[in-house]
Write an enzyme that holds these catalytic residues in place. Structure first.
Site, PDB file in Angstrom:
ATOM      1  N   ASP A 101       0.764  -1.279  -0.005  1.00  9.15           N
ATOM      2  CA  ASP A 101       0.027  -0.022  -0.022  1.00  9.15           C
ATOM      3  C   ASP A 101       0.876   1.268   0.090  1.00  9.15           C
ATOM      4  O   ASP A 101       1.852   1.236   0.866  1.00  9.15           O
ATOM      5  CB  ASP A 101      -0.806   0.043   1.375  1.00  9.15           C
ATOM      6  CG  ASP A 101      -2.266   0.504   1.188  1.00  9.15           C
ATOM      7  OD1 ASP A 101      -2.584   1.444   0.511  1.00  9.15           O
ATOM      8  OD2 ASP A 101      -3.275  -0.437   1.430  1.00  9.15           O
TER       9      ASP A 101
ATOM     10  N   ASP B 295      -3.044   4.598  -2.440  1.00  9.67           N
ATOM     11  CA  ASP B 295      -4.253   5.002  -1.528  1.00  9.67           C
ATOM     12  C   ASP B 295      -4.808   6.473  -2.090  1.00  9.67           C
ATOM     13  O   ASP B 295      -3.961   7.517  -2.008  1.00  9.67           O
ATOM     14  CB  ASP B 295      -3.743   5.185  -0.013  1.00  9.67           C
ATOM     15  CG  ASP B 295      -4.810   5.264   0.682  1.00  9.67           C
ATOM     16  OD1 ASP B 295      -5.358   4.414   1.170  1.00  9.67           O
ATOM     17  OD2 ASP B 295      -4.987   6.597   1.444  1.00  9.67           O
TER      18      ASP B 295
ATOM     19  N   GLU C 286      -6.395   3.834  -6.190  1.00  6.84           N
ATOM     20  CA  GLU C 286      -7.840   3.817  -5.347  1.00  6.84           C
ATOM     21  C   GLU C 286      -8.452   5.189  -5.651  1.00  6.84           C
ATOM     22  O   GLU C 286      -7.846   6.121  -5.688  1.00  6.84           O
ATOM     23  CB  GLU C 286      -7.783   3.752  -3.650  1.00  6.84           C
ATOM     24  CG  GLU C 286      -9.188   3.628  -3.173  1.00  6.84           C
ATOM     25  CD  GLU C 286      -9.171   4.080  -1.671  1.00  6.84           C
ATOM     26  OE1 GLU C 286      -9.906   3.562  -0.845  1.00  6.84           O
ATOM     27  OE2 GLU C 286      -8.283   4.795  -1.491  1.00  6.84           O
TER      28      GLU C 286
ATOM     29  N   HIS D 256     -10.891  -3.811   3.301  1.00  6.67           N
ATOM     30  CA  HIS D 256     -10.893  -3.332   4.749  1.00  6.67           C
ATOM     31  C   HIS D 256     -11.752  -2.052   5.079  1.00  6.67           C
ATOM     32  O   HIS D 256     -11.938  -1.543   6.031  1.00  6.67           O
ATOM     33  CB  HIS D 256      -9.606  -3.078   5.224  1.00  6.67           C
ATOM     34  CG  HIS D 256      -8.720  -1.881   4.430  1.00  6.67           C
ATOM     35  ND1 HIS D 256      -8.677  -2.014   3.022  1.00  6.67           N
ATOM     36  CD2 HIS D 256      -8.514  -0.410   4.778  1.00  6.67           C
ATOM     37  CE1 HIS D 256      -8.115  -0.958   2.676  1.00  6.67           C
ATOM     38  NE2 HIS D 256      -7.994  -0.159   3.800  1.00  6.67           N
ATOM     39  N   ASP D 257     -12.441  -1.601   3.987  1.00 11.19           N
ATOM     40  CA  ASP D 257     -13.009  -0.060   4.108  1.00 11.19           C
ATOM     41  C   ASP D 257     -14.564  -0.409   4.127  1.00 11.19           C
ATOM     42  O   ASP D 257     -15.559   0.738   4.073  1.00 11.19           O
ATOM     43  CB  ASP D 257     -12.594   0.880   3.003  1.00 11.19           C
ATOM     44  CG  ASP D 257     -11.156   1.433   3.211  1.00 11.19           C
ATOM     45  OD1 ASP D 257     -10.918   1.229   4.446  1.00 11.19           O
ATOM     46  OD2 ASP D 257     -10.844   1.726   2.248  1.00 11.19           O
TER      47      ASP D 257
HETATM   48  C1  GLC Z   1      -8.272   4.844   2.031  1.00 10.72           C
HETATM   49  C2  GLC Z   1      -8.047   3.468   2.771  1.00 10.72           C
HETATM   50  C3  GLC Z   1      -8.598   3.648   4.241  1.00 10.72           C
HETATM   51  C4  GLC Z   1      -8.079   4.884   4.840  1.00 10.72           C
HETATM   52  C5  GLC Z   1      -7.999   6.068   4.064  1.00 10.72           C
HETATM   53  C6  GLC Z   1      -6.898   7.146   4.331  1.00 10.72           C
HETATM   54  O1  GLC Z   1      -9.456   5.039   1.447  1.00 10.72           O
HETATM   55  O2  GLC Z   1      -8.382   2.259   2.101  1.00 10.72           O
HETATM   56  O3  GLC Z   1      -8.485   2.413   4.933  1.00 10.72           O
HETATM   57  O4  GLC Z   1      -8.650   5.215   5.917  1.00 10.72           O
HETATM   58  O5  GLC Z   1      -7.600   5.849   2.506  1.00 10.72           O
HETATM   59  O6  GLC Z   1      -5.684   6.959   4.071  1.00 10.72           O
END
Ligand code: GLC
Length: 554
Positions: free
Chosen positions: A99, A200, A254, A326-327
């Site tokens: 990540d 991310d 993402e 995980h989100d």
């Molecule tokens: C992304 C991650 C998430 C995190 C956010 C801030 O959406 O997947 O888990 O809290 O970014 O870094």
């Protein structure tokens, strides 16, 4: 370097390290635990791993707040343990991606500590603004996690921007020195042997000049001024040119709030800056844009998302396929049925694993884990959930109602420890107390039990992945949704020359009459995968609850 696009043939497994497996008995998942489970992941058929952040971090956002990008947290076993896992994965022919969280750092990062003291060259590493007349904030933006997007810093006597938690200050990507750092981080891990990155919230890295106010929005006010900001492509191009293109690596961006047409600017195979994207539309079939804006589940909405991404990217770009990470809460609890846990878990697997793209499986999804629902809000660990519970409609909704709301929408619903066995603490840790609660259903839902059961969700995933790997049509075939209007059935085919695959999925408990689409003769197809029997009536069948079947025609 030549890009071989190796990721197109792979299936990835996502590890959220704290809750995967505890190898040293301190109650927290770690890399020793991962090392012990490499064969498990490999036997599942996965040949890639995405690690959620492993870097040193104070843990405000469970590792997405990084205080040192060039190391591994001692909580997880440090660099030595990471090298061992990396080698172990490579020996098994598996790739490993990290990540990469560069929209923001932790406030404990050395850069931030120096920036707030105006120590060069760090002064402009972050987005600082003075207080406006009348004590007003620099603009009206919201953060995603904790109220307004600005935090006053007593040391520097200025506000800093944080699009996420207060302790996650945003980096100033307009500063060339910050971009140098990002490229240095990329090269560091790629030189170490890592095979790519999941980047991310990468579409947030360029903010509109002048940081203008936004109009009223019920939440995330400001997003139109930083999502797909003015220089995002320029910066991603620079990362690609100076770092990524020198390696045969895999990059996933993402991207909240992105539709396929926009995604093509980032990932088209001619001159895109990334290989694929994590889009959120497939996560919006029971909510409006964010998980907390809950709506009843609509199979049509889900199918529309699937169709759009499959159809619009076909021949132009590559999809990233997922239904969990995980989100988001667990997908069976959202799009399936806990009453028909195993059946709907299998059906959901079939619904996405045979589409075109690189599939990702989130730890526990392959055994059909469902949402965890704590009795008290104080059991939540997640910064976003806590904020939400304490602040959203706290004056009008009862504690109980807000707790139920979190049960439905919290990320923590899917962050409980992996359920390895029916033993104490689900076999996750030998410590007395794991770092986080364990879902009470672990005695029935666990890996050990499903290893033994021939018809378990786990075995279904294994078979599905093996089929995916064996059949070229799954990788390269064209996609057609045959029943776009149905609110209960999802029927899609993949075609490559004379080879065809037909996937039938029911999203409902009640029986539905299914008739094969024109040109498909079920009696002459091979039924490769199913979650019930195989009987036919005419050229079709009447579905059982959440039934799925995968037919192959040659
Ligand atoms: C992304 C991650 C998430 C995190 C956010 C801030 O959406 O997947 O888990 O809290 O970014 O870094």
């Amino acid at each position: 370097m030549e890009q071989t696009h190796w990721y197109k043939d792979r299936v990835f497994y996502q590890i959220w390290p704290r809750s995967f497996c505890d190898g040293n008995g301190d109650g927290v998942g770690d890399l020793l635990g991962v090392y012990e489970k490499l064969d498990y992941i490999h036997d599942l058929g996965c040949d890639g791993i995405w690690f959620s952040p492993l870097y040193p971090s104070p843990g405000v956002d469970c590792g997405y707040d990084i205080s040192n990008y060039l190391d591994i947290d001692s909580l997880y076993g440090g660099m030595e343990a990471f090298r061992k896992v990396l080698d172990g994965a490579h020996e098994r022919g598996m790739k490993v991606i990290m990540d990469l969280v560069v929209n923001h750092t932790s406030d404990e990062h050395e850069w931030f500590q120096k920036s707030r003291r105006r120590i060069e060259p760090y002064t402009d590493y972050y987005i600082w603004r003075p207080q406006r007349l009348g004590g007003k904030l620099p603009n009206n933006w919201d953060s995603v996690f904790e109220g307004k997007a600005w935090q006053w810093d007593e040391v520097r006597k200025e506000y800093y921007l944080h699009l996420f938690a207060i302790r996650q200050p945003d980096l100033n990507m307009d500063n060339p020195l910050v971009r140098q750092e990002v490229k240095r981080i990329m090269r560091f891990w790629l030189e170490l042997g890592v095979d790519g990155f999941r980047e991310d919230v990468i579409t947030f890295i360029s903010k509109r000049d002048g940081l203008p106010n936004d109009y009223f929005m019920p939440t995330v006010r400001g997003i139109k001024h930083y999502n797909h900001g003015p220089r995002v492509h320029q910066y991603l191009e620079e990362f690609k040119r100076d770092a990524l293109s020198r390696y045969d690596c895999f990059t996933i961006g993402e991207a909240p709030l992105v539709a396929p047409a926009k995604a093509l600017d980032y990932i088209n195979e001619k001159d895109g800056q990334l290989n694929t994207m994590i889009q959120f539309q497939c996560m919006n079939a029971d909510c409006f844009l964010v998980d907390y804006a809950v709506l009843p589940f609509s199979a049509r909405r889900l199918k529309r998302a699937f169709d759009q991404w499959q159809e619009k990217l076909q021949g132009k770009a590559w999809n990233m396929l997922y239904l969990e990470n995980h989100d988001h809460p667990r997908v069976i609890s959202r799009y399936g049925s806990e009453k028909y846990r195993a059946e709907s878990g299998k059906m959901l697997a079939a619904a996405y694993l045979f589409q075109q793209g690189t599939p990702f499986i989130y730890q526990g999804q392959e055994i059909g884990m469902v949402n965890w629902r704590p009795k008290h809000a104080s059991e939540y660990e997640d910064v976003q959930t806590r904020w939400h519970y304490e602040n959203w409609f706290a004056d009008v909704l009862s504690d109980e109602t807000r707790l139920k709301w979190c049960h439905r929408a919290s990320r923590d619903s899917a962050r409980t420890p992996m359920q390895w066995s029916a033993e104490k603490n689900a076999g996750f840790t030998t410590a007395d107390k794991p770092w986080f609660s364990i879902n009470e259903n672990y005695r029935e839902v666990n890996v050990a039990a499903q290893e033994k059961g021939p018809d378990s969700v786990l075995q279904f995933y294994r078979k599905a992945i093996a089929i995916r790997k064996r059949l070229r049509v799954v990788r390269d075939g064209t996609y057609v949704d045959h029943q776009k209007l149905s609110g209960s059935l999802f029927v899609y085919s993949r075609t490559l020359g004379s080879e065809r695959l037909l996937v039938v999925c029911s999203f409902v408990e009640r029986p539905v009459r299914f008739r094969a689409p024109r040109g498909f003769d079920l009696a002459h197809g091979e039924l490769l995968l199913k979650n019930y029997g195989s009987e036919l009536s005419g050229n079709g069948f009447t579905t059982k609850p959440y039934e799925c079947r995968v037919y192959h025609f040659t």
